[in-house]
Design a protein around this motif. Structure first.
Motif, PDB file in Angstrom:
ATOM      1  N   LEU A 134       0.836  -1.213   0.000  1.00  0.00           N
ATOM      2  CA  LEU A 134       0.000   0.000   0.000  1.00  0.00           C
ATOM      3  C   LEU A 134       0.868   1.260   0.000  1.00  0.00           C
ATOM      4  CD1 LEU A 134      -2.807  -1.166   2.448  1.00  0.00           C
ATOM      5  CD2 LEU A 134      -2.909  -1.004  -0.051  1.00  0.00           C
ATOM      6  N   ALA A 135       1.974   1.235   0.724  1.00  0.00           N
ATOM      7  CA  ALA A 135       2.900   2.374   0.712  1.00  0.00           C
ATOM      8  C   ALA A 135       3.502   2.559  -0.679  1.00  0.00           C
ATOM      9  CB  ALA A 135       3.996   2.168   1.746  1.00  0.00           C
ATOM     10  N   ALA A 143       1.026   4.336  -2.763  1.00  0.00           N
ATOM     11  CA  ALA A 143       1.026   5.762  -2.414  1.00  0.00           C
ATOM     12  C   ALA A 143       2.227   6.473  -3.039  1.00  0.00           C
ATOM     13  CB  ALA A 143       1.024   5.933  -0.900  1.00  0.00           C
ATOM     14  N   ASP A 144       3.356   5.779  -3.136  1.00  0.00           N
ATOM     15  CA  ASP A 144       4.557   6.368  -3.729  1.00  0.00           C
ATOM     16  C   ASP A 144       4.422   6.614  -5.228  1.00  0.00           C
ATOM     17  OD1 ASP A 144       5.886   6.581  -1.355  1.00  0.00           O
ATOM     18  OD2 ASP A 144       7.231   4.877  -1.692  1.00  0.00           O
ATOM     19  N   GLN A 183       2.444   8.495  -6.487  1.00  0.00           N
ATOM     20  CA  GLN A 183       2.139   9.923  -6.621  1.00  0.00           C
ATOM     21  C   GLN A 183       3.399  10.774  -6.490  1.00  0.00           C
ATOM     22  OE1 GLN A 183      -0.963  10.846  -7.495  1.00  0.00           O
ATOM     23  NE2 GLN A 183      -1.358   8.650  -7.514  1.00  0.00           N
ATOM     24  N   ARG A 184       4.476  10.171  -5.993  1.00  0.00           N
ATOM     25  CA  ARG A 184       5.740  10.901  -5.822  1.00  0.00           C
ATOM     26  C   ARG A 184       6.402  11.124  -7.179  1.00  0.00           C
ATOM     27  NH1 ARG A 184       9.650   8.185  -1.776  1.00  0.00           N
ATOM     28  NH2 ARG A 184      10.406  10.297  -1.564  1.00  0.00           N
ATOM     29  N   THR A 230       3.658  -4.024  -7.901  1.00  0.00           N
ATOM     30  CA  THR A 230       3.861  -2.593  -7.637  1.00  0.00           C
ATOM     31  C   THR A 230       5.323  -2.210  -7.823  1.00  0.00           C
ATOM     32  OG1 THR A 230       4.105  -2.935  -5.241  1.00  0.00           O
ATOM     33  CG2 THR A 230       1.889  -2.409  -6.064  1.00  0.00           C
TER      34      THR A 230
END
Length: 114
Positions: free
Chosen positions: A36-37, A40-41, A43-44, A88
């Motif tokens: 999950l992290a 989220a990354d 978007q970095r 991912t």
């Protein structure tokens, strides 16, 4: 518990060698946080994504997917989280490749002489 014994699915799940009363259940469940992290990354900015970290995440996902299917008890929770983890990681590595930054931080660059 008597109410669980009346529900065959619940009873089998709770009594499973990879069920919620074992480490075989909880370790992969917490490993989902890493995947999950990684989502989220996405978007970095790509230059802030570590190639080395993504190689490690991808390799871990691939290796432990295989392991989870050959150990006893077979652990489908572990297999699913590692498939997701490898996926991912590969997406992040593709982002780096697409931006021409795949080898940044891995291969030393020549310093410019002034």
């Amino acid at each position: 518990h008597p109410s669980c014994q009346n529900n065959e699915f619940v009873y089998k799940f709770l009594d499973s060698p990879a069920g919620p009363f074992t480490i075989h259940f909880w370790a992969p469940s917490f490993k989902w946080v890493i995947s999950l992290a990684n989502i989220a990354d996405m978007q970095r900015p790509v230059e802030k994504v570590s190639t080395g970290q993504q190689i490690a995440i991808t390799a871990t996902g691939i290796l432990f997917t295989r392991l989870s299917l050959v150990v006893v008890p077979v652990n489908y929770n572990l297999a699913s989280v590692n498939i997701f983890m490898a996926g991912t990681g590969m997406i992040q590595l593709y982002r780096k490749y697409d931006a021409g930054q795949l080898l940044d931080g891995i291969v030393p660059t020549e310093e410019k002489k002034e």
